[in-house]
Scaffold this motif. Structure first.
Motif, PDB file in Angstrom:
ATOM      1  N   PRO A  90       0.814  -1.223   0.000  1.00 16.59           N
ATOM      2  CA  PRO A  90       0.000   0.000   0.000  1.00 16.59           C
ATOM      3  C   PRO A  90       0.847   1.274   0.000  1.00 16.59           C
ATOM      4  CG  PRO A  90      -0.491  -1.359   1.952  1.00 16.59           C
ATOM      5  CD  PRO A  90       0.541  -2.074   1.157  1.00 16.59           C
ATOM      6  N   LEU A  91       2.042   1.198   0.575  1.00 18.40           N
ATOM      7  CA  LEU A  91       2.916   2.371   0.573  1.00 18.40           C
ATOM      8  C   LEU A  91       3.458   2.622  -0.832  1.00 18.40           C
ATOM      9  CD1 LEU A  91       4.746   1.765   3.963  1.00 18.40           C
ATOM     10  CD2 LEU A  91       2.829   3.324   3.494  1.00 18.40           C
ATOM     11  N   TYR A  92       3.813   1.556  -1.525  1.00 13.01           N
ATOM     12  CA  TYR A  92       4.241   1.680  -2.919  1.00 13.01           C
ATOM     13  C   TYR A  92       3.144   2.339  -3.759  1.00 13.01           C
ATOM     14  CZ  TYR A  92       4.995   0.346  -7.765  1.00 13.01           C
ATOM     15  OH  TYR A  92       5.114   0.377  -9.126  1.00 13.01           O
ATOM     16  N   GLN A  93       1.910   1.938  -3.533  1.00 10.51           N
ATOM     17  CA  GLN A  93       0.800   2.497  -4.315  1.00 10.51           C
ATOM     18  C   GLN A  93       0.659   4.004  -4.118  1.00 10.51           C
ATOM     19  OE1 GLN A  93      -1.031   1.149  -6.780  1.00 10.51           O
ATOM     20  NE2 GLN A  93       0.387  -0.562  -6.521  1.00 10.51           N
ATOM     21  N   LYS A  94       1.067   4.521  -2.970  1.00  8.20           N
ATOM     22  CA  LYS A  94       1.016   5.966  -2.725  1.00  8.20           C
ATOM     23  C   LYS A  94       2.017   6.724  -3.604  1.00  8.20           C
ATOM     24  CE  LYS A  94      -0.589   5.600   2.048  1.00  8.20           C
ATOM     25  NZ  LYS A  94      -1.946   6.047   1.768  1.00  8.20           N
ATOM     26  N   LEU A  95       2.996   6.011  -4.149  1.00  8.28           N
ATOM     27  CA  LEU A  95       4.028   6.633  -4.986  1.00  8.28           C
ATOM     28  C   LEU A  95       3.704   6.567  -6.477  1.00  8.28           C
ATOM     29  CD1 LEU A  95       7.013   5.052  -3.065  1.00  8.28           C
ATOM     30  CD2 LEU A  95       6.428   7.495  -3.071  1.00  8.28           C
ATOM     31  N   VAL A  96       2.800   5.695  -6.854  1.00  6.94           N
ATOM     32  CA  VAL A  96       2.500   5.477  -8.271  1.00  6.94           C
ATOM     33  C   VAL A  96       1.650   6.632  -8.803  1.00  6.94           C
ATOM     34  CG1 VAL A  96       1.335   3.948  -9.904  1.00  6.94           C
ATOM     35  CG2 VAL A  96       2.651   2.976  -8.006  1.00  6.94           C
ATOM     36  N   ASP A  97       2.137   7.223  -9.902  1.00  4.72           N
ATOM     37  CA  ASP A  97       1.438   8.339 -10.531  1.00  4.72           C
ATOM     38  C   ASP A  97       2.008   8.491 -11.938  1.00  4.72           C
ATOM     39  OD1 ASP A  97       1.030  11.263 -11.289  1.00  4.72           O
ATOM     40  OD2 ASP A  97      -0.030  11.213  -9.374  1.00  4.72           O
ATOM     41  N   PRO A  98       1.181   8.804 -12.932  1.00  2.71           N
ATOM     42  CA  PRO A  98       1.683   8.922 -14.300  1.00  2.71           C
ATOM     43  C   PRO A  98       2.795   9.961 -14.488  1.00  2.71           C
ATOM     44  CG  PRO A  98      -0.714   8.889 -14.311  1.00  2.71           C
ATOM     45  CD  PRO A  98      -0.278   8.962 -12.870  1.00  2.71           C
ATOM     46  N   GLN A  99       2.905  10.933 -13.585  1.00  2.00           N
ATOM     47  CA  GLN A  99       3.943  11.959 -13.728  1.00  2.00           C
ATOM     48  C   GLN A  99       5.329  11.476 -13.317  1.00  2.00           C
ATOM     49  OE1 GLN A  99       3.691  15.345 -10.982  1.00  2.00           O
ATOM     50  NE2 GLN A  99       2.325  14.108  -9.687  1.00  2.00           N
ATOM     51  N   PHE A 100       5.394  10.309 -12.663  1.00  2.00           N
ATOM     52  CA  PHE A 100       6.672   9.821 -12.156  1.00  2.00           C
ATOM     53  C   PHE A 100       7.189   8.669 -12.998  1.00  2.00           C
ATOM     54  CE2 PHE A 100       4.560  11.296  -8.091  1.00  2.00           C
ATOM     55  CZ  PHE A 100       5.233  12.509  -8.073  1.00  2.00           C
ATOM     56  N   GLY A 101       8.439   8.789 -13.434  1.00  4.49           N
ATOM     57  CA  GLY A 101       9.085   7.724 -14.189  1.00  4.49           C
ATOM     58  C   GLY A 101      10.026   6.897 -13.347  1.00  4.49           C
ATOM     59  N   GLY A 102      10.315   7.356 -12.129  1.00  2.86           N
ATOM     60  CA  GLY A 102      11.211   6.620 -11.243  1.00  2.86           C
ATOM     61  C   GLY A 102      10.647   6.548  -9.837  1.00  2.86           C
ATOM     62  N   ILE A 103      10.647   5.351  -9.288  1.00  7.13           N
ATOM     63  CA  ILE A 103      10.259   5.141  -7.888  1.00  7.13           C
ATOM     64  C   ILE A 103      11.381   4.358  -7.247  1.00  7.13           C
ATOM     65  CG2 ILE A 103       8.651   4.017  -6.295  1.00  7.13           C
ATOM     66  CD1 ILE A 103       6.452   4.469  -8.395  1.00  7.13           C
ATOM     67  N   ASP A 104      11.937   4.900  -6.181  1.00  5.90           N
ATOM     68  CA  ASP A 104      12.995   4.208  -5.450  1.00  5.90           C
ATOM     69  C   ASP A 104      12.506   3.990  -4.032  1.00  5.90           C
ATOM     70  OD1 ASP A 104      15.666   3.115  -5.378  1.00  5.90           O
ATOM     71  OD2 ASP A 104      16.195   4.781  -4.068  1.00  5.90           O
ATOM     72  N   MET A 105      12.725   2.773  -3.522  1.00  2.00           N
ATOM     73  CA  MET A 105      12.268   2.439  -2.172  1.00  2.00           C
ATOM     74  C   MET A 105      13.405   1.807  -1.384  1.00  2.00           C
ATOM     75  SD  MET A 105       8.509   0.850  -3.005  1.00  2.00           S
ATOM     76  CE  MET A 105       9.193  -0.377  -4.079  1.00  2.00           C
ATOM     77  N   PHE A 106      13.428   2.120  -0.093  1.00  2.00           N
ATOM     78  CA  PHE A 106      14.345   1.480   0.838  1.00  2.00           C
ATOM     79  C   PHE A 106      13.497   0.859   1.931  1.00  2.00           C
ATOM     80  CE2 PHE A 106      16.507   1.556   4.924  1.00  2.00           C
ATOM     81  CZ  PHE A 106      17.585   0.748   4.638  1.00  2.00           C
ATOM     82  N   VAL A 107      13.742  -0.401   2.228  1.00  2.00           N
ATOM     83  CA  VAL A 107      13.064  -1.099   3.319  1.00  2.00           C
ATOM     84  C   VAL A 107      14.145  -1.588   4.270  1.00  2.00           C
ATOM     85  CG1 VAL A 107      11.579  -3.044   3.935  1.00  2.00           C
ATOM     86  CG2 VAL A 107      11.168  -1.785   1.805  1.00  2.00           C
ATOM     87  N   GLY A 108      14.135  -1.056   5.483  1.00  2.00           N
ATOM     88  CA  GLY A 108      15.110  -1.455   6.500  1.00  2.00           C
ATOM     89  C   GLY A 108      14.501  -2.486   7.428  1.00  2.00           C
TER      90      GLY A 108
END
Length: 133
Positions: free
Chosen positions: A15-33
């Motif tokens: 669900p957190l990843y889904q908060k980042l998804v948007d057509p204006q963004f071509g890059g999504i980077d995530m860190f999970v500690g």
């Protein structure tokens, strides 16, 4: 708009990843500690995280606002409470128009969080208890 939380609830990545998804963004980077078992020769059994919630959330806003002003999106959730080995302690996600910005901003968020946000950990290791951040 950024999403920033300090929470006792387990962190769910999807669900957190889904908060980042948007057509204006071509890059999504995530860190999970996650909670790791070994730090060099020190074996960890569990970690307790505590935070000064109000101040921590304000500091997270200070970290996120400049990124969002440059056209990015920031999602950060940090756990508090008792965490076992492999539990997720922190999720940082940044979306940006391009991958280079996403990578750079994600690293900036986690590094700055570790240095400035009032979250503390009490590590229960096999030999003793240690405090850190």
């Amino acid at each position: 708009m950024y999403y920033l939380r300090i929470s006792d609830a387990p962190i769910e990545v999807a669900p957190l990843y889904q908060k980042l998804v948007d057509p204006q963004f071509g890059g999504i980077d995530m860190f999970v500690g996650t909670i790791r078992q070994w730090t060099g020769s020190i074996e960890t059994k569990r970690i307790d995280y505590t935070a000064y919630h109000g101040m921590a959330e304000r500091q997270l806003e200070r970290i996120a606002q400049p990124i969002e002003a440059q056209g990015g999106r920031v999602v950060v959730v940090h756990r508090t409470g008792q965490l076992a080995l492999t539990d997720i302690a922190v999720f940082v996600g940044v979306a940006a128009p391009h991958r280079a910005e996403a990578f750079k901003w994600c690293q900036y968020v986690i590094d700055t969080l570790k240095q400035t946000v009032p979250i503390w950990k009490k590590e229960y290791d096999t030999d003793k208890v240690r405090w850190g951040n």
